[in-house]
Design an enzyme around this catalytic site. Structure first.
Site, short mmCIF file in Angstrom:
data_model
loop_
_atom_site.label_atom_id
_atom_site.label_comp_id
_atom_site.label_asym_id
_atom_site.label_seq_id
_atom_site.Cartn_x
_atom_site.Cartn_y
_atom_site.Cartn_z
N ASP A 56 -6.44 5.54 3.09
CA ASP A 56 -6.52 4.14 2.66
C ASP A 56 -7.73 3.49 3.33
OD1 ASP A 56 -5.79 1.71 1.52
OD2 ASP A 56 -3.69 1.91 2.06
N HIS A 106 0.84 -1.20 0.00
CA HIS A 106 0.00 0.00 0.00
C HIS A 106 0.87 1.25 0.00
CE1 HIS A 106 -4.03 -1.84 1.13
NE2 HIS A 106 -3.19 -2.86 1.14
#
Length: 496
Positions: A127, A25
């Protein structure tokens, strides 16, 4: 700390990024940060938030092209019982530890709130793990945007409101079929049983905490827009489906293509690879956080041996593992003697981009990570796909079936087992005449600098227009001064 960034324009749009603490990520967030600060004549600057232990590695990712325009700020994770002291990313943890890391990141909420109040950015890119960011941003008049690091295909299949049809805990049987309204004609109308069983993790709560699915939906439903690192050319129907499911504006940043690697390939690899003909070598590598079980790794190695081709197999193991013992458990008896001179097995990091671009490397066998597949494509390598978990299965289907780049290793439907022959057959198919499919087309597309810059410029333009509309509506704090001109039909503002 101040909201400035050394070397960045004082008038640049200031964006804060907060990725989940996994390098799968963090890396896409960092890649997008580099694209944004290089676009529009330096019109964007970024503050990048991550756990303190990740800061040096993130700064290395950003250098040298984003130096000054991206500032990395450490977050100090609170103590969580059971979480090893100093843990900063999932690369250091077991699966259970990764769940505790989510709890620790939740515990940074007061730090994030204080930073946003002080920095006063115009937007926050968050996120899936931190839907609470919107609750902090909204009272400050900031836009909170959900940045998905997953392919649109993976998100559309697994994490949309239509999955609620079967309640909060769909079964593996439920997950075998695509959700209601899924694009017609998709190669993912159904998936094998072993893949569906793996996806049940998304709906599993640990210690009563929100599951991944709940965090994703909470983040998207609370946000002001969805940012995706993809494009309509590659995933148009899936993007449209996601947009319709959530009723949110979708901003496409384009597929994040890695910058050319810096420096030279290490002598040990240069000397070894140079002994082979062009496009002869198979690189098998599975990223830093995909760990092959013993049986799978053994069959992989025997399959590579059976190809008759030179190969380099790269493995990684969880932090703290006995590397030598783990490797010995996977390497078959007599294997190293049989492949001596044409096969190597390596544990740990390698210069993957350099190796992929070496003239002797022609095939990249990987786990179906989106970034890895793009790296292989831009290097001109044939792709063999052996996904091991989660979104990797869906990414592999997208590339191999929809985009026609790559060959999937055949697997047994019920448990995903594959044998050495399946590996050898997939490599042979990928390397055969015509095995490249549409590789040339997509490589040219991904390496066209003008196309990639267009994606970035369009994303920045759309983002600024969103913020301008907020300012006009009085929903954004006065960080803008109204300009006396019109840009593409929108009243424009300059950043103070």
């Amino acid at each position: 700390m101040s909201g400035g960034a050394n070397g960045a324009s004082a008038g640049a749009a200031h964006i804060v990024m907060l990725p989940w603490l996994a390098f799968g990520h963090i890396t896409p967030f960092a890649q997008l940060a580099r694209k944004l600060v290089s676009a529009d004549g330096g019109g964007v600057r970024v503050t990048f938030l991550t756990a303190a232990g990740n800061v040096p590695r993130v700064e290395a990712m950003l250098a040298p092209s984003a130096a000054g325009a991206v500032v990395v700020v450490p977050l100090h994770l609170p103590h969580v019982p059971g979480l090893p002291a100093g843990a900063s990313s999932t690369a250091e943890l077991s699966a259970d530890g990764a769940e505790l890391l989510k709890v620790a990141l939740d515990g940074t909420r007061p730090q994030v709130a204080a930073l946003l109040a002080e920095l006063r950015p115009v937007a926050v890119l968050m996120d899936f793990a931190t839907p609470w960011v919107h609750d902090i941003a909204a009272p400050l008049g900031l836009k909170a945007l959900h940045l998905s690091v997953f392919s649109a295909t993976a998100g559309a299949f697994s994490c949309v409101p239509a999955r609620r049809l079967h309640g909060p805990h769909p079964s593996a049987h439920d997950l075998r079929s695509a959700p209601a309204g899924f694009p017609e004609g998709s190669s993912l109308a159904t998936i094998p049983a072993y893949q569906a069983a793996d996806l049940t993790y998304l709906f599993t709560s640990f210690d009563g905490k929100p599951c991944v699915y709940d965090r994703v939906l909470a983040s998207i439903e609370a946000c002001d827009g969805i940012v995706m690192k993809t494009c309509a050319e590659m995933e148009g129907s899936y993007i449209d489906y996601l947009s319709g499911q959530f009723g949110k504006p979708v901003f496409l940043a384009g597929p994040v293509v890695p910058e050319p690697p810096q420096g030279e390939l290490e002598d040990q690899w240069e000397n070894w690879l140079s002994a082979f003909p062009d496009k002869a070598v198979v690189l098998a590598s599975f990223g830093s956080e995909t760990f092959l079980p013993v049986a799978a790794a053994t069959e992989l190695l025997l399959g590579l041996e059976a190809t008759g081709r030179p190969f380099l197999a790269v493995f990684n193991f969880p932090r703290g593992a006995d590397t030598e013992a783990e490797l010995q458990a996977r390497v078959p008896l007599g294997f190293m003697e049989r492949v001596k001179g044409r096969g190597r097995v390596h544990v740990g990091w390698v210069q993957q981009q350099h190796i992929l671009r070496h003239r002797s490397v022609g095939c990249f066998l990987n786990h179906g990570g989106f970034s890895s597949m793009v790296e292989g494509l831009v290097a001109g390598c044939r792709l063999v796909l052996l996904p091991m978990k989660g979104d990797q299965y869906l990414n592999a289907a997208l590339f191999a079936r929809d985009l026609r780049v790559g060959v999937e290793v055949a697997r047994r439907d019920e448990d995903g087992w594959f044998g050495r022959g399946d590996v050898a057959d997939a490599v042979a198919g990928a390397m055969a005449d015509g095995g490249d499919g549409d590789l040339r087309k997509w490589r040219e597309f991904l390496t066209d600098d003008a196309v990639q810059m267009r994606f970035t410029d369009e994303f920045v333009r759309q983002l600024k227009e969103l913020l301008c509309r907020m300012a006009e509506a009085g929903t954004l704090f006065p960080y803008f001064k109204k300009k006396n001109y019109v840009h593409q039909g929108s009243v424009c503002f300059s950043f103070m």
